[in-house]
Design an enzyme around this catalytic site. Sequence first.
Site, PDB file in Angstrom:
ATOM      1  CE  LYS A   1      -1.756  -1.466   3.769  1.00  0.00           C
ATOM      2  NZ  LYS A   1      -1.487  -2.882   3.727  1.00  0.00           N
TER       3      LYS A   1
ATOM      4  CB  ALA B   1       1.952  -0.300   9.687  1.00  0.00           C
ATOM      5  N   GLY B   2       4.485  -1.523   8.783  1.00  0.00           N
ATOM      6  CA  GLY B   2       5.877  -1.052   8.363  1.00  0.00           C
ATOM      7  C   GLY B   2       5.876  -0.856   6.664  1.00  0.00           C
ATOM      8  CG  HIS B   3       5.982   2.337   3.493  1.00  0.00           C
ATOM      9  ND1 HIS B   3       5.499   3.506   2.924  1.00  0.00           N
ATOM     10  CD2 HIS B   3       6.337   1.853   2.160  1.00  0.00           C
ATOM     11  CE1 HIS B   3       5.629   3.915   1.910  1.00  0.00           C
ATOM     12  NE2 HIS B   3       6.250   2.839   1.234  1.00  0.00           N
TER      13      HIS B   3
ATOM     14  N   GLY C   1      10.652  -8.777  10.496  1.00  0.00           N
ATOM     15  CA  GLY C   1      11.817  -9.582   9.594  1.00  0.00           C
ATOM     16  C   GLY C   1      11.211 -10.928   9.475  1.00  0.00           C
TER      17      GLY C   1
END
Length: 429
Positions: free
Chosen positions: A26, A49-51, A306
């Site tokens: 996203k 969340a991670g982006h 990870g």
Amino acid sequence: MVTSANSLKKGGVTILVGAQWGDEGKGKWIDILAENTNIVARYQGGNNAGHTLYVDGEKVVLHQIPSGIFREGQTCALTSGVVINPVEMVEEIKKVQKIIQVSPDRLWLSARSHVISPWHIWLDGKKEKEAQNPIGTTKRGIGPAYSDKAARVGLRLGEYIDPVRRQAWFDRMSYESEDFSKLAKENAEAWEAFHGAAEKLASYVCNAEQNLRAAMQHSQTILLEGAQGALLDINHGTYPYVTSSETCSGGAFASLGFAPKYVDKVYGVAKAYVTRVGEGPFPSELHDEDGAYIAKQGNEFGATTGRPRRCGWLDAVALKYCQEVNGFDGIILNKMDILTGMQEIKICTAYKHPKLGLIKEFPWDGNILAECKPVCETLPGWTDPMPTSGKIADLPENALKYIAAVEQAANCKVTMVGTGVNRTDGLFL
Ligand code: IMP
């Protein structure tokens, strides 16, 4: 309909929602569509969340602030339904400041959002460790922070930045819970950081929802960034293997403080295959060479933890369900290029259950879903490299056949396609 990166309706509100179990990419699409946007807002979730994005060749991972922060003149808002880890937020702001100026008029943190404290993080870890059937959470304290919010014992950001109210919360929690009191003594360093971050965040804390309403009155273009995915929604997802917030388009309005009638378009971002991190049913999951190929080509490891992601074929039963729940105006089919080189590609179009037979609607019951086997349509693969800009119609013939099959099975048009990792790699109708 969006036909290029900068044609979102001016003055309109557009929502981008994850159409699977999160990690659909996203952030990249927010990045593309944000080009002509005034405000990017997040309405739920936290630093689970991670982006990962690349700004001028430099890798940056954001967990809480929308990537719009890297565009000059753009404002990022986190509204009431978000949970904020203040220590991490200070670090994230510092990270962004190295690249671009962040000022309180460009970052609105809702005073109504709830704070994640060392207590919530500790509880998350403890529950996961002791549970007979762990959820596989990110252990960021998300569930416990939302639990306290619902139990009306949480700490809102607006109260957190007031030393007197923060201390009152801390004293009450210490008094009411032996575990809290013990943790406060044992983990003094974490609490010191927690208290210390308040002053650094104070200038960003505001009535973000009111600011958004005012911005709408001034015809600002607003893009809403859903975190996680529709199948992780607390109401509509694969409960209990979900996150603790409302990830779907409908849930957004409870957090944003404006009415659904202002929304112009809703887009669902789906990968051309499916991944899932953490536990929970996943009927189209692959445990063979094809799954390993997708994981390797797609570099499917979590940006936050990870962890390796579980991989499987695109599940059109689930995608159709997400389309119905969220009301997608279009699907953004991401990471199509990852499937390049596979001889055959499958789409799960129904489930087969040992007792219930053929199932075509996504079941509410996770136990049933866990017993389902995928019924797949097989399509020929492609080997030709894919264009990274231009029209969807320029894709290899077999890729177009695949898209047509996805559209038919999910009952929704594919309006954008992702074919590369770069910020600008995207195809339109
Ligand atoms: P929590 O949100 O940390 O409580 O985790 C609950 C479930 O949601 C777990 O299965 C996590 O792996 C999953 N989850 C949370 N955030 C994300 C995300 O950003 N992408 C994918 N899965 C996520």
